[in-house]
Structure formats: structure tokens, C-alpha cells
Design a protein around this motif. Structure first.
Motif, PDB file in Angstrom:
ATOM      1  N   TYR A  84       0.864  -1.175   0.000  1.00 60.33           N
ATOM      2  CA  TYR A  84       0.000   0.000   0.000  1.00 60.33           C
ATOM      3  C   TYR A  84       0.903   1.228   0.000  1.00 60.33           C
ATOM      4  CZ  TYR A  84       0.790   0.843   5.026  1.00 60.33           C
ATOM      5  OH  TYR A  84       1.351   1.107   6.236  1.00 60.33           O
ATOM      6  N   HIS A 131      -4.942   1.267   7.783  1.00 62.60           N
ATOM      7  CA  HIS A 131      -4.397   1.624   6.470  1.00 62.60           C
ATOM      8  C   HIS A 131      -5.103   0.897   5.334  1.00 62.60           C
ATOM      9  CE1 HIS A 131      -1.209   3.840   8.423  1.00 62.60           C
ATOM     10  NE2 HIS A 131      -0.856   2.769   9.122  1.00 62.60           N
ATOM     11  N   GLN A 155       1.390   5.461   1.026  1.00 65.47           N
ATOM     12  CA  GLN A 155       0.990   6.524   1.941  1.00 65.47           C
ATOM     13  C   GLN A 155       1.874   7.732   1.657  1.00 65.47           C
ATOM     14  OE1 GLN A 155       1.398   5.566   6.056  1.00 65.47           O
ATOM     15  NE2 GLN A 155       0.244   7.350   6.777  1.00 65.47           N
ATOM     16  N   LYS A 156       1.309   8.691   0.900  1.00 62.14           N
ATOM     17  CA  LYS A 156       2.047   9.882   0.463  1.00 62.14           C
ATOM     18  C   LYS A 156       3.310   9.455  -0.287  1.00 62.14           C
ATOM     19  CE  LYS A 156       0.193  12.809   4.142  1.00 62.14           C
ATOM     20  NZ  LYS A 156       0.488  13.709   5.275  1.00 62.14           N
TER      21      LYS A 156
END
Length: 587
Positions: free
Chosen positions: A155, A263, A157-158
């Protein structure tokens, strides 16, 4: 009435019905308690097992989140703004060999400190795709084999991209399970990019990534890890959930427990239904076996009870028939059982006769008590009338007509209360008024040589009591407590205590000697009569015995020269007074 019973219960003998009902009474409770026990244990066990597995899934999720968060924290130490990345940028842009040598040493020392502070970290290095050797400062061998195109993102994240699980790029970690990694893009200069790569070991998550343990035959547990997009990132359930495919596992084949991350990724624990229910099925088999043994034992016990009960019943019926004294036939309602029909006929015949005898004895006792009270009243009233007439004769000689009229008026009220059409049960208010009239008569007779005070609680005025209860006590205090030339005080107090009345008559007279007091406390009427205190106290005792029985208490306290206290404690309700009250007209 009997036809429906016979239709539902065709068995007419006690022996057959007893056998049937004892069997039912044995089997039904076992089955019912067994069902309740099974349901309770099943629910408790199921909830416990589910709670345990959910807790395990949550622990694995929390552990994995902790490791991924650790990657993010470590990447902050590698940033180009205030972290190790700033030294790496200087190293890349420097052409001075000495400076590069010093920077190389400092960067390696810093990376070593980071690895030492975070023992779960694996391979870590910087990556610059524009350099001839893109891998910079690896903490171990293997970084050169990095191929980002071979990795599937877990995944994003930014600027952070998480990968895994997959085998580490370091050969040293091949036998230690898969790893998760973070690739962070570091921008510096005029649009230049540098990447920080950090791996973390899966220590503590062996149950999640141990493929060999998942296939154990005794209690297999499989794990599936899905990315936020729903695709399988990891699975040791090779056929049902393949990596890269959308997760879809049948709930009929596997019992599933899931733990969602903040998340977006999810951990699934899958247990084959057959293995999950194995323990419950084993317990159910044991329960059925135990229940069967209990039923068999209960049936055997019921048979023993039947043998124990039936024979004594026949003996009891024979004994009742032998000792029955009335042989005349009576109408007996049928019970539907031949044995009990005969037993019930005998019992009802005896019970009717016994009830008649008890009723006769009770009626005689009640009438005898009533007659005793009536007899004492008859004895008391002539004595009272004699004294009153003497008073009237004395007043006629010594005073004028006004006093005689007043005395006669008071005497009429007293006479009407004592001998008129009054019920034997009156209120405290009525009894107090009669005592006041009596006191006024006696004050006239004795020229007001004594003082009688009545202190009655307002909550006592409407309480029912037997008639003519206070006057004998006041009369005893008046006649036996004082000498003829002696004045005195008599205090009558009535108070309510819970569900009782406390009646006290206290005088300050000469008192009663000990031997005379002991004779006065005798319950024998003859001894009480010989005590010389008159018949008033006997009357009071009779009234208390008839209307209150053992619920009333009478006590006398006295000392020579110290006065006398007579106390009566009785209930605030007269039970059964309606049946005893004769309402005799004595005029």
C-alpha cells in the motif's frame, strides 16, 4: 369428568401409571437438562473459541502495524532534511576524496547506530537510479540485486510505498521468513531524487507466515493478507487464495476471523469447518453417551422406586381400613385409580369424623371461656352495684338533690356500659370514657381523696379491646393500694408500640408484700382468689386468655411502700372476636 381422563390415561392401576410416570419423570429431566447444558456449553465454548481467535488475529494485526510504523519512523532518520540522507547527498555531490572518505565513515556509523537501535530491521540502503552504482551504503550484502519492478506494492501513503511480504534481497535472510519493506522517495536539489530502502523482519509473526505449520493435520490454521485494493498480498492457502488475485474464500469450507488495519489492509485467519467443529463434535459424542447412561440409570432407579412405593401403599391402605372406626358408606369421588379410590374413601371418612370432633372441641372451649367471662361479670356487677347504692344512700343523707342527680346520671352511664346492650369488643376511646365515669363516682364516694390520670396516645383511641378491661385494674389499685384515710395517685397510660398496645396502671400506694405478689402472679384461679385481691384480676386474665391467648402478657411489679405497677402488652387487633361476642342484654 372421568371419561376424558380415561381416554388420555387408559391405564387404571397405580402400578402401571406409576411405572409410566416414573419413566417419564426420569427421562424428561435428563433430556431437558442435557439440552440446556449442551446449549450453554456450546454457546460458552463457541464464544470463547471465537474470542480467542479474534484476539489472535488482532494481535497479529497490531504486531504487523507496529513493524510497518517502525519502518516509517526509521525512514525519518534517513531524510535529506536533518537526517542521514543529507550526508548522503553531500557524499554524492562531493569531488574531494578526503571529504568523501569522512562522509562515508560517518554515514556507515549512523546506519550502524540505526540498525543497533532497531534490531528487527533487515537490509537498509540508499538508492539513486542516476548513478552507475545506484545502491549506496547497504548495511549488508544483497542490495545490488534490487529490482523495484519485481516488487508488488502493498500500500502507499504519500511519499511512502510499502512492499511485502517477499523474500529479502539479502542472502543472509533467506531462511528467516519473508520481510516487509519501505521505499521512500527523497527529493533534493533541482528535481533530483534519492530513495531510502528499509526492510523489517517478521519476527513475532511466525504463525502468520509459517506455511509448514498451517498445514498441520490436527488443527490447521491458514492466513491470508490482503492489500487495501482487496487483492491477496500473501496466502498460505495456495489453492483457495492466490497472491495477486481478489480475495474470495467460501465461508462454508472455512471459519474466518478478520482484523482490519487503519491503512486498509486486512489479516484473515481461516480454519477448516471440519477442524473447527471437531472439539464440539467430540464433546457432543461424550454428552450423548453420558446422557444415554443417565437415562438407563434413571429408568432402573424408577423401577426400584416403583417397587418401593407400590407395596407400602397397599400396606398403608390395609392399615387405614383396619383402624377405621366408622363403617358406614359415604359418597367418595373417584380418582381414576382402583387403589386410590378405596384409600380416599377410608381417608375422607376418617377426616370428616376428625374434623367434626375438632370443631366440637373448639366450640366447647370457646363457649366455656365465654361462660367464664359471663360468670365473672355476674360476680363483679352485684359487688359494684352494692357499693354504688351505698354511695347514693350516703349522699341522700348528707347532701342535696343536685348531687344525687349528678351521681345517678354518672351511675346510669356506668351501669349502661357494664350491663347494657354493648358488644364485648369496644374501642379504647369507649373504655376510657367508662373508666372516667367510674373514677368520678369513686371520687364522689371518697370525697376526692385520690387522683386518677389517664394518658392515652391519640393513635390508640380507635384500637379494639375487650370491654371492662381497665376498670378492674383501677379498682384493684384503689381498694388494695391505699388505706381508707390515705390519698394517692393512680396513673393510667396507654401507648402503641409497633403492632401492640402497652397498658399500664401505676399507683403510689402501699405496695404488695413479696409473698402476696407471688400468690397474685399464680395462674391458678383458686390461689388467685385466696390472695385477697378480689375477682377483678381474674376477670382480666380470663378476657386476655379468651381473646388473645398467648399473644397477651400481664405483669405486676410492686414493693412494700413503693407502689404497684400493672402492665398489659397485647396485640392491637382482636382476632376471632366476632365469633365469641354474644352481645347479651343484661338489663
Amino acid at each position: 369428568m372421568m371419561n376424558p381422563l380415561r381416554r388420555f390415561f387408559p391405564l387404571r392401576s397405580l402400578r402401571s401409571r406409576l411405572a409410566l410416570f416414573l419413566t417419564i419423570a426420569t427421562v424428561v429431566p435428563v433430556l431437558w437438562l442435557g439440552y440446556i447444558s449442551y446449549r450453554w456449553i456450546y454457546i460458552v465454548q463457541t464464544e470463547k473459541i471465537q474470542r480467542d481467535w479474534m484476539d489472535k488475529a488482532y494481535r497479529e494485526r497490531d504486531e504487523l502495524e507496529r513493524k510497518l510504523d517502525e519502518l516509517g519512523r526509521v525512514s525519518q532518520l534517513l531524510d535529506v532534511e536533518g537526517g542521514i540522507g543529507r550526508e548522503v547527498v553531500r557524499f554524492i555531490g562531493s569531488a574531494d576524496p578526503y571529504e568523501r572518505s569522512m562522509l562515508y565513515r560517518d554515514i556507515n556509523d549512523s546506519i550502524a547506530n540505526v540498525i543497533f537501535s532497531n534490531p528487527n530491521l533487515g537490509l537498509m540502503f540508499f538508492y539513486d537510479p542516476d548513478l552507475a552504482e545506484p545502491v549506496l551504503f547497504p548495511n549488508r550484502e544483497g542490495g545490488a540485486a534490487l529490482d523495484l519492478r519485481s516488487l508488488t506494492p502493498f500500500y502507499r501513503q504519500k511519499l511512502f510505498t510499502y512492499y511485502g511480504p517477499y523474500p529479502s534481497f539479502s542472502p543472509e535472510s533467506e531462511a528467516k521468513g519473508p520481510v516487509f519493506s519501505l521505499l521512500r522517495k527523497l527529493t533534493y536539489g533541482q528535481g533530483k531524487s534519492l530513495y531510502a530502502y528499509v526492510e523489517t523482519k517478521t519476527t513475532g509473526l511466525e504463525s502468520l507466515f509459517d506455511a509448514a505449520a498451517a498445514g498441520r493435520s490436527d488443527y490447521p490454521v491458514y492466513h491470508v493478507l490482503t492489500a487495501p485494493n482487496g487483492n491477496v498480498a500473501y496466502s498460505n492457502l495456495k489453492e483457495a487464495a492466490k497472491a495477486g488475485e481478489s480475495y474470495a474464500v467460501s465461508s462454508r469450507q472455512y471459519k474466518t476471523f478478520r482484523a482490519d488495519s487503519g491503512h486498509g489492509w486486512t489479516i484473515y485467519q481461516l480454519i477448516p469447518v471440519s477442524a473447527y467443529d471437531r472439539e464440539m463434535n467430540k464433546w457432543l459424542l461424550q454428552f450423548v453417551l453420558l446422557a444415554s447412561l443417565s437415562i438407563l440409570f434413571g429408568i432402573a432407579l424408577a423401577w426400584v422406586i416403583w417397587r418401593m412405593v407400590y407395596r407400602p401403599i397397599r400396606i398403608m391402605n390395609r392399615e387405614i381400613t383396619r383402624f377405621r372406626y366408622n363403617q358406614s358408606p359415604t359418597g367418595v369421588s373417584a380418582t381414576g385409580l382402583l387403589e386410590f379410590n378405596q384409600m380416599l374413601a377410608n381417608f375422607q371418612s376418617m377426616s370428616r369424623r376428625i374434623a367434626e370432633l375438632i370443631a366440637d372441641v373448639e366450640d366447647k372451649e370457646k363457649r366455656r371461656g365465654e361462660l367464664e367471662v359471663e360468670k365473672i361479670l355476674v360476680q363483679i356487677n352485684p359487688h359494684f352495684l352494692h357499693n354504688t347504692l351505698n354511695t347514693i344512700q350516703w349522699l341522700a343523707r348528707m347532701q342535696g338533690q343536685a348531687n344525687i342527680a349528678k351521681l345517678v346520671s354518672i351511675f346510669t352511664r356506668v351501669l349502661h356500659y357494664n350491663l347494657g346492650k354493648k358488644t364485648i369488643i369496644v374501642t379504647v376511646r369507649e373504655e376510657a370514657e367508662a373508666v372516667r365515669d367510674y373514677i368520678e363516682l369513686q371520687n364522689i364516694r371518697y370525697d376526692h381523696s385520690f387522683n386518677v390520670s389517664l394518658d392515652i396516645g391519640p393513635d390508640c383511641l380507635d384500637v379494639p379491646i375487650p370491654r371492662f378491661l381497665l376498670q378492674p385494674l383501677v379498682e384493684n389499685a384503689l381498694y388494695h393500694g391505699f388505706d381508707e384515710d390515705e390519698s394517692g395517685e393512680i396513673a393510667v397510660t396507654i401507648r402503641r408500640e409497633a403492632r401492640h398496645l402497652l397498658v399500664e396502671v401505676v399507683d403510689n400506694g402501699k405496695g404488695i408484700p413479696r409473698e402476696r405478689l407471688e400468690a397474685l402472679l399464680e395462674t391458678d384461679d383458686d390461689k388467685l382468689r385466696r390472695s385477697g385481691l378480689g375477682i377483678g384480676l381474674r376477670y382480666v386474665r380470663k378476657m386476655l386468655a379468651v381473646y388473645y391467648g398467648s399473644a397477651a402478657e400481664l405483669s405486676i411489679e410492686s414493693e412494700p411502700g413503693g407502689g404497684t405497677r400493672i402492665a398489659i402488652r397485647l396485640p392491637d387487633a382482636v382476632r376471632g372476636a366476632e365469633g365469641l361476642d354474644s352481645s347479651v342484654d343484661r338489663r
